[in-house]
Design a protein around this motif. Sequence first.
Motif, short mmCIF file in Angstrom:
data_model
loop_
_atom_site.label_atom_id
_atom_site.label_comp_id
_atom_site.label_asym_id
_atom_site.label_seq_id
_atom_site.Cartn_x
_atom_site.Cartn_y
_atom_site.Cartn_z
N ILE A 99 0.63 -1.19 0.17
CA ILE A 99 -0.10 0.01 0.17
C ILE A 99 0.94 1.48 0.09
CG2 ILE A 99 -0.23 0.16 2.58
CD1 ILE A 99 -3.30 0.76 1.90
N GLY A 100 0.44 2.30 -0.66
CA GLY A 100 0.95 3.65 -0.24
C GLY A 100 2.32 3.53 -1.38
N GLY A 101 3.44 3.95 -0.83
CA GLY A 101 4.77 3.88 -1.71
C GLY A 101 5.07 2.35 -2.01
N VAL A 129 4.80 -9.57 -1.27
CA VAL A 129 4.52 -8.80 -0.06
C VAL A 129 5.36 -7.64 0.09
CG1 VAL A 129 3.77 -9.03 2.32
CG2 VAL A 129 3.73 -11.08 0.96
N VAL A 130 5.01 -6.49 0.15
CA VAL A 130 5.79 -5.51 0.11
C VAL A 130 5.53 -4.37 1.24
CG1 VAL A 130 7.04 -3.48 -1.24
CG2 VAL A 130 5.76 -5.52 -2.33
N THR A 131 6.18 -4.49 2.14
CA THR A 131 6.14 -3.33 3.33
C THR A 131 7.64 -3.35 4.01
OG1 THR A 131 5.24 -3.15 5.42
CG2 THR A 131 5.27 -5.28 4.75
N SER A 158 8.11 -1.33 6.73
CA SER A 158 8.09 -1.36 8.06
C SER A 158 7.84 -2.78 8.40
CB SER A 158 6.93 -0.68 8.60
OG SER A 158 5.79 -0.77 8.17
N GLY A 159 7.22 -3.59 7.72
CA GLY A 159 6.81 -4.88 8.21
C GLY A 159 5.71 -4.86 9.09
N ALA A 160 4.96 -3.74 9.32
CA ALA A 160 4.18 -3.82 10.21
C ALA A 160 2.74 -3.14 9.70
CB ALA A 160 4.50 -2.80 11.56
N GLU A 211 -2.72 -3.23 6.68
CA GLU A 211 -3.33 -3.67 5.50
C GLU A 211 -2.47 -4.64 4.95
OE1 GLU A 211 -2.54 -0.57 6.46
OE2 GLU A 211 -4.03 0.84 5.99
N THR A 212 -1.24 -4.51 4.87
CA THR A 212 -0.38 -5.53 4.09
C THR A 212 -0.27 -6.59 5.00
OG1 THR A 212 0.52 -3.71 3.01
CG2 THR A 212 1.89 -5.80 2.80
N MET A 213 0.03 -6.61 6.01
CA MET A 213 0.36 -7.83 6.92
C MET A 213 -1.10 -8.52 7.08
SD MET A 213 3.31 -7.62 7.44
CE MET A 213 3.47 -9.23 8.39
N GLY A 242 9.21 4.78 1.67
CA GLY A 242 8.00 4.08 0.71
C GLY A 242 7.93 4.99 -0.61
N ARG A 243 7.30 6.30 -0.51
CA ARG A 243 7.20 7.02 -1.70
C ARG A 243 8.43 7.44 -2.67
NH1 ARG A 243 6.64 9.67 2.75
NH2 ARG A 243 7.75 11.57 3.27
N PHE A 244 9.55 7.24 -2.12
CA PHE A 244 10.76 7.21 -2.78
C PHE A 244 11.42 5.76 -3.35
CE2 PHE A 244 10.34 11.36 -0.83
CZ PHE A 244 10.83 12.03 -1.47
#
Length: 464
Positions: free
Chosen positions: A83-85, A142-144, A146-148, A151-153, A206-208
Amino acid sequence: MLIKFDFNNMMERTLGEKGFSDAQLNEIAPAAKTAFDRFAAKRGSGMTGWADLPYNQDDIVADIVATAARARKEFDNFVVLGIGGSALGPIAVFTALCHFRYNDLPAEKRGGPKFFVEDNVDPERMLALLDVVDVRRTLFNVVTKSGATSETMSQYLIISDILKKAIGDGWQKHIVATTSESKGNLIKLARKEGFKTFFIPDGVGGRFSELCPVGLFPAAMLGIDIAGLLKGAADIDKACSSSDMFRNSALMAAALQFLAMKGGKNISVMMPYADSLKFMADWYCQLWAESLGKAVDLDGNTVNAGQTPVKSLGVTDQHSQVQLYTEGPFDKVITIIGVEKFRGDVVIADGAEEFPDVNFLCGHTMGELINTERRATEYALTRSRHMNNTITLPEINAETVGQLLMFFQLQTAYCGEMLNVDTFNQPGVEEGKNATYALFERKGYEAKRAELDAAPAKLDKYII
Ligand code: PA5
């Protein structure tokens, strides 16, 4: 083949008193130079690691290309969970560089798996995805960082449970984790389960992150030339290496938006005249909004800085938003993205000789029409004295898309320096994440929960 930045229609020569004078530009040039120098001093350190991505990923690119080459043969579907970046860049690059009907093409024409990006937790959308993909033939990325992120987790948990039930032993081969190497839960899970992993460098937010494995792995899965993306980013970065804004397009673009903000232009409209760049505007919106929208500056002063980004699509939104842009308040800057040469064109056929009002179109091409309408919109905006500028891509390919991504990232970083805000944090996003954890009664968020409970209750009289 560099992209070009045309700011004629920001100036008083075309806009009269609504435009900037050369004197104003000269006045702001030292502040732009300071912004450039401040960013140059930070480059590569802290959260500016993204600036080095075009130059320091040879081994990573080799790993991504090799992994993608294998996976493209092995799987029918490729799904990004993020999500997001972690999602907007892959969507923007996919839309820019892949066939418009990519998922509808026969497998042999596609040459790789179908592509899906799941960047929401709407249950109906998840159910719909599961209706169209066979998880036994699907690779999930799976892309995150923060790993936290909830939504993604939560998506990860749902999908891994389905994979375990559908596949049993070996389900782990259906997951690639892209995350921080040093922190978060996804890396711990990845190590426990033995997932293939790619890492998001600490200095890349994320956004970069589109030019690190967050974007490069999905792009490689789609058969996109990722070396070309990085080369394009390096090319524009080198072209923007002067601290003189008259010789640095991204710095000029930042300085103009900074001046516009100071003059009360609180809205930045991004309007590509190419369907394939439609989602580039979404990606830009996150970059501009999250980076510059800040309550306090670096000296602790309350500034409530930022400019609201709005996405728009030429020519479609000529028939929806342009009325406002030409006649509404002088509170916005419209950035048009044009394409000189489309990758294909369609001739408008004859067939209306007796109707001159239609016949004038015949024999022209759709490419001519969209570019003529772009010029016409520029003219209408300028005639009504509304600030606009145009970024032109010679054509859309991996290199020019890489240039565009880097151009906007540099513009954002320079503008953040000029506004004296922390371009790379997102306390407002974190606040929402923390409130979600608290409402779900996550351990460690008791104080936040108490704060939420103490907030004024909603009154029925205001709900009708
Ligand atoms: O730009 C950012 O840092 C954010 O928008 C993140 O990309 C977004 O919140 C997702 O975070 P994460 O990658 O940690 O899941």
